[in-house]
Scaffold this motif. Structure first.
Motif, mmCIF file in Angstrom:
data_model
loop_
_atom_site.group_PDB
_atom_site.id
_atom_site.type_symbol
_atom_site.label_atom_id
_atom_site.label_comp_id
_atom_site.label_asym_id
_atom_site.label_seq_id
_atom_site.Cartn_x
_atom_site.Cartn_y
_atom_site.Cartn_z
ATOM 1 N N SER A 44 1.091 -1.209 -0.250
ATOM 2 C CA SER A 44 -0.051 0.016 0.126
ATOM 3 C C SER A 44 0.501 1.367 0.262
ATOM 4 O O SER A 44 0.398 2.027 -0.637
ATOM 5 C CB SER A 44 -0.619 0.374 1.119
ATOM 6 N N GLN A 86 -7.705 0.922 0.524
ATOM 7 C CA GLN A 86 -7.725 -0.721 0.471
ATOM 8 C C GLN A 86 -8.922 -0.681 1.325
ATOM 9 O O GLN A 86 -9.865 -1.280 1.049
ATOM 10 C CB GLN A 86 -6.763 -0.734 1.582
ATOM 11 N N ASP A 168 -6.141 -1.237 -4.597
ATOM 12 C CA ASP A 168 -5.355 -1.760 -3.642
ATOM 13 C C ASP A 168 -6.141 -2.978 -3.209
ATOM 14 O O ASP A 168 -7.024 -2.419 -2.285
ATOM 15 C CB ASP A 168 -4.966 -0.993 -2.625
ATOM 16 N N GLY A 403 -2.753 -3.364 6.148
ATOM 17 C CA GLY A 403 -4.627 -3.411 6.803
ATOM 18 C C GLY A 403 -4.518 -5.279 7.290
ATOM 19 O O GLY A 403 -5.868 -5.316 8.148
HETATM 20 MG MG LIG Z 1 -2.622 -2.470 2.434
#
Ligand SMILES: [Mg+2]
Ligand SMILES: Nc1ncnc2c1ncn2[C@@H]1O[C@H](COP(=O)(O)OP(=O)(O)OP(=O)(O)O)[C@@H](O)[C@H]1O
Lengths: 498, 329
Positions: A44, A86, A168, A403
């Motif tokens: 990311s 994301q 993403d 994440g």
């Molecule tokens: Mg990520």
């Protein structure tokens, strides 16, 4: 041929965390490049630098032959690099159209007043252009579910016709038809000589969608794979830096469960989402619930936890208590991992400690009232350790985690308090294969400890791989129940989903 | 190795955030001393005024932290301070009983708070509506009582001798300290406080973590009510009378004070009790400095503007620090 985008020697640190050491990356015309790596490997970060969301500490970028220094995401999008982030990239207080045209409301101004009709019409056009037909510009965003919001975000970015599209970890938020929409867009980009940077933890998907793959590990570029070199085991090995062989689902193929019913749903009705749904959930059983995004399974999860009220029907625990709110649910050992992680499962601007501790206070409170760090800290640390959350310390803000590490915190929050019944809505969303494996093992272990697990998921392989019993829903109705077996085939199951 | 370094750095930043408001308080104190002595005023007199005003604001603001930590606010707290003091005076004058007066003050203060919170959380009336309505109603009723009973005097009061023994620094400091300790305890070491802060951070997630939103909103308002009661009592101890303008601006001042104390108005996990105390005294200091410097010279009201600008600057800086940490990932 020149690359469309060249990133040279990019470095990015957060305090002493090195998110990107010295990463160079180029993206070529007509290329769909996959980025893959464990949680926190920097995917990311590198892609958001390209898309103007944050700035590198050092390094340079060249886009279409010119130096590339976008000032913001909006700036980047105007000039040809668009990103679908994301987590939620939309704002819930306003309408779909306002979300799409947030940065350029000016163009609809007539005598200082925004011409909503024209804006809504344009928004509808943008949505139709990517094949979303049932959402309108005038709808308040808050009325839409997670998947539909993602589609709005996609429409917003694609409408500006960027040269490079960054995606993403988006597909895990989408069900099959949403994914198909995105795959079509990606194919179109390839054909038109544009490019896509595609991030996913789903190895099969990424091998299917991408032409080239770049593996990141600990903020470094490990190696590239060309399409003809794609090999799951080799990719995994280079991701993790050691070998991780084959399968990670449950090894056995015999369904099993204890006799005792832990939770009983009877004749649940809720608008279009649920039309008379009854299920018994047993202790020691993993029940998988699958279907398309709108089949009602997400609503079912919320109702089972008491977070939504059904129009008719009831949810009852083993001792006969009716579950009508979250507090009652938790008192009876029910835990709920929500799908919309950043909004429903975590308080982002709060520490890992607070997020884990909040659900487990019964476990360490002194006399049902007093809470001290003395007992709380070890409790939190134990969860961080057992789920190997990658963080600087327990006081780090959750918003700073990658994440997948956020998801581990959510798991820690619910498992730490000793939940007897776990409702998991898309539990492995955005989680890398290493953690997935660990989570599946954990679920298996919890099952063997006699806990009831309800796994709601849009990923058929994990449902088939983990569930003792697989329930397929469509339009608010249970279409079919499958018992665990080696013979299950996805073709057979999908028939009942669509 | 790298991890401990980061931890240290975080701690350092945390410490700095804590110390900055205290530094501001000390600087303001220094400036006041300078301003007062350069004008040849009596410093002890000013310090006395500032202490008494500051204690009341700090006490009410301390209770109010519970509301502000939810990301909510209440500008009617000044009006309810006035209202409970007024009723307290009435009760003393008809019963001659100090304990009864104190009890009444707390009862009325908590009652007002309960009413606000029930209106807001149970009937879902927006907070800014309930708080403005409460403010107008309470101050109007109090003013009505005061002018009716007080007549030409423009105020009503209790005999000075009744509270005389309490009108001293140690007593007031003790009251502030005890209340602050109680609040710090509830805020940081009980389930109630931890849940309140979490609720302020993310109400949706809090609800899904089994926190009963309405119940905790009511608890927060009750705690604020206790602060109001104490504030009303201390006001009576200082000036044993009330006029329609007593405590009038406290409601707004709390907001400013809390921000001065270094707490984000959005509430949540960065809420701190000491913000109320440090910020309360800072605000009163600033206010008095501005009064001396500006109002004695030029037009009235400029000090208000200056402190508003100051306020906006602080809000901007704190929220900037906050925003940069928000990246959707
Ligand atoms: Mg990520
Ligand atoms: N704002 C921030 N503050 C502190 N650390 C950060 C911040 N943003 C990212 N990091 C750290 O940088 C590293 C890389 O994060 P990044 O989000 O790029 O990972 P990722 O590869 O996208 O992981 P995931 O698959 O979990 O999404 C992580 O260790 C993360 O904790």
């Amino acid at each position: 041929m020149e690359p469309i985008l060249e990133m040279k020697h990019i470095r990015k640190t957060f305090s002493s965390t090195v998110a990107l050491g010295d990463v160079s990356l180029e993206v070529w015309p007509g290329e769909v490049r996959g980025l893959i790596g464990e949680n926190g490997s920097g995917k990311s970060t590198i892609s958001s630098i390209a898309a103007g969301m944050q700035k590198a500490d050092s390094g340079e970028m060249v886009f279409q032959g010119k130096p590339w220094n976008p000032k913001s995401m909006i700036d980047a999008l105007q000039h040809g690099v668009g990103m679908i982030v994301q987590e939620s990239g939309t704002i819930s207080g306003v309408t779909v159209a306002e979300n799409i045209f947030l940065a350029e409301l000016g163009q609809f101004k007539k005598l200082g007043i925004i011409d909503r009709r024209a804006m809504n019409k344009k928004a509808d056009e943008a949505l139709r252009a990517i094949g979303v037909n049932d959402v309108h510009g005038s709808t308040p965003l808050a009325a839409l579910d997670f998947q539909t919001r993602k589609l709005v975000e996609i429409a917003k970015v694609v409408m500006k016709q960027p040269r490079i599209l960054v995606v993403d970890e988006t597909t895990t938020a989408l069900s099959q038809n949403g994914r198909d929409i995105l795959y079509d867009i990606i194919k179109r980009f390839r054909k038109e000589g544009k490019a896509v940077l595609f991030i996913s933890h789903d190895l099969e998907e990424i091998m299917e969608v991408c032409d080239t793959l770049t593996v990141l590990r600990d903020g470094a570029r490990i190696r590239d794979f060309r399409k003809e070199e794609f090999d799951p085991d080799a990719i995994r090995t280079s991701m993790i830096g050691r070998e991780l062989q084959g399968d990670y689902y449950r090894g056995d193929f015999t369904p099993s469960r204890l006799d005792e019913v832990a939770l009983r749903a009877e004749h649940l009705r809720s608008g279009d989402a649920l039309k008379d749904v009854s299920i018994d959930f047993h202790r020691g059983e993993i029940v998988g619930i699958g279907g398309l995004s709108h089949c009602g399974m997400h609503t079912l999860g919320k109702i089972l936890f008491g977070a939504e009220h059904p129009e008719a029907g009831s949810v009852t625990t083993a001792d006969g208590t009716k579950i009508t709110n979250e507090t009652a649910a938790m008192k009876h050992g029910i835990g709920y991992v929500a799908k919309d992680r950043d909004v429903e499962s975590l308080a982002l601007n709060t520490s890992i400690r607070d997020n884990i501790a909040i659900a487990g206070m019964e476990r360490y409170a002194i006399g049902n009232f007093l809470v001290t760090g003395l007992k709380e800290r070890p409790y939190v640390d134990a969860q961080i350790k057992s789920l190997s959350v990658k963080c600087s310390d327990r006081d780090q803000l959750v918003s700073q985690l990658s994440g997948g590490n956020k998801q581990r915190v959510v798991f820690g929050k619910w498992i730490g308090r000793g939940s007897e019944i776990l409702i998991l809505d898309c539990p492995t969303r955005g989680v890398d294969i290493g953690v997935k494996k660990a989570m599946y093992e954990l679920m298996d272990q919890l099952k063997r400890e006699g806990k009831a697990i309800i796994m709601i998921s849009e990923e058929l392989p994990e449902l088939m791989g983990m569930a003792d019993r697989l329930i397929i829903m469509k339009d608010g109705v249970i279409m079919k129940e499958f018992a665990r077996s080696r013979e299950l085939s996805d073709a057979e199951i999908i028939k009942y989903m669509i | 190795m790298a991890q401990t370094k980061l931890t240290k750095k975080n701690r350092l930043r945390e410490l700095l955030v804590t110390l900055l408001p205290i530094a501001a308080l000390l600087i303001l104190f220094g400036v006041l001393c300078m301003v007062v002595s350069s004008r040849g005023y009596r410093l002890d007199m000013y310090l006395r005024i500032i202490f008494n005003e500051g204690v009341v604001l700090a006490v009410v603001a301390t209770g109010a932290i519970f509301i502000y930590s939810l990301g909510s606010f209440d500008i009617s707290l000044g009006a309810s301070t006035l209202f409970s003091a007024t009723i307290g005076v009435l009760v003393y004058n008809s019963t001659q009983s100090l304990p009864l007066m104190i009890l009444t003050i707390f009862g009325v203060a908590v009652g007002c708070s309960l009413l606000s919170s029930v209106l807001a959380s149970v009937f879902h009336i927006p907070v800014f509506v309930t708080t403005v309505a409460m403010m107008s109603v309470l101050s109007a009723v109090a003013a009505q009582i005061i002018t009716t009973k007080g007549g030409a005097l423009g105020g009503i009061g209790i005999p000075a001798a009744v509270v005389e023994p309490l009108d001293n620094l140690p007593f007031k400091l003790a009251v502030l300290a005890v209340f602050a300790v109680l609040c710090v305890f509830v805020f940081n070491f009980t389930k109630i406080g931890r849940r309140l802060k979490f609720l302020g951070s993310n109400p949706v997630c809090a609800k899904l973590s089994g926190i009963k939103v309405n119940v905790y909103a009511i608890i927060a308002f009750v705690m604020a009510g206790l602060g109001v009661g104490l504030g009303a009592f201390l006001t009576l101890v200082y000036t044993p009378s009330v006029t329609p303008t007593t405590a009038g601006s406290i409601g707004m001042n709390i907001l400013v004070a809390i921000v001065f104390g270094g707490m984000p108005i959005s509430g949540g996990s960065r809420s701190r009790i000491y913000a109320a105390i440090v910020g309360g005294f800072s605000y009163i200091l600033l206010n008095n400095i501005l009064k001396i410097v500006i109002d004695s010279g030029a037009g009235y009201g400029i000090s208000q503007i200056v402190s508003a600008v100051f306020f906006l600057a602080v809000v901007y800086v704190t929220s900037m620090n906050y925003r940069t940490k928000l990246l959707p990932r």
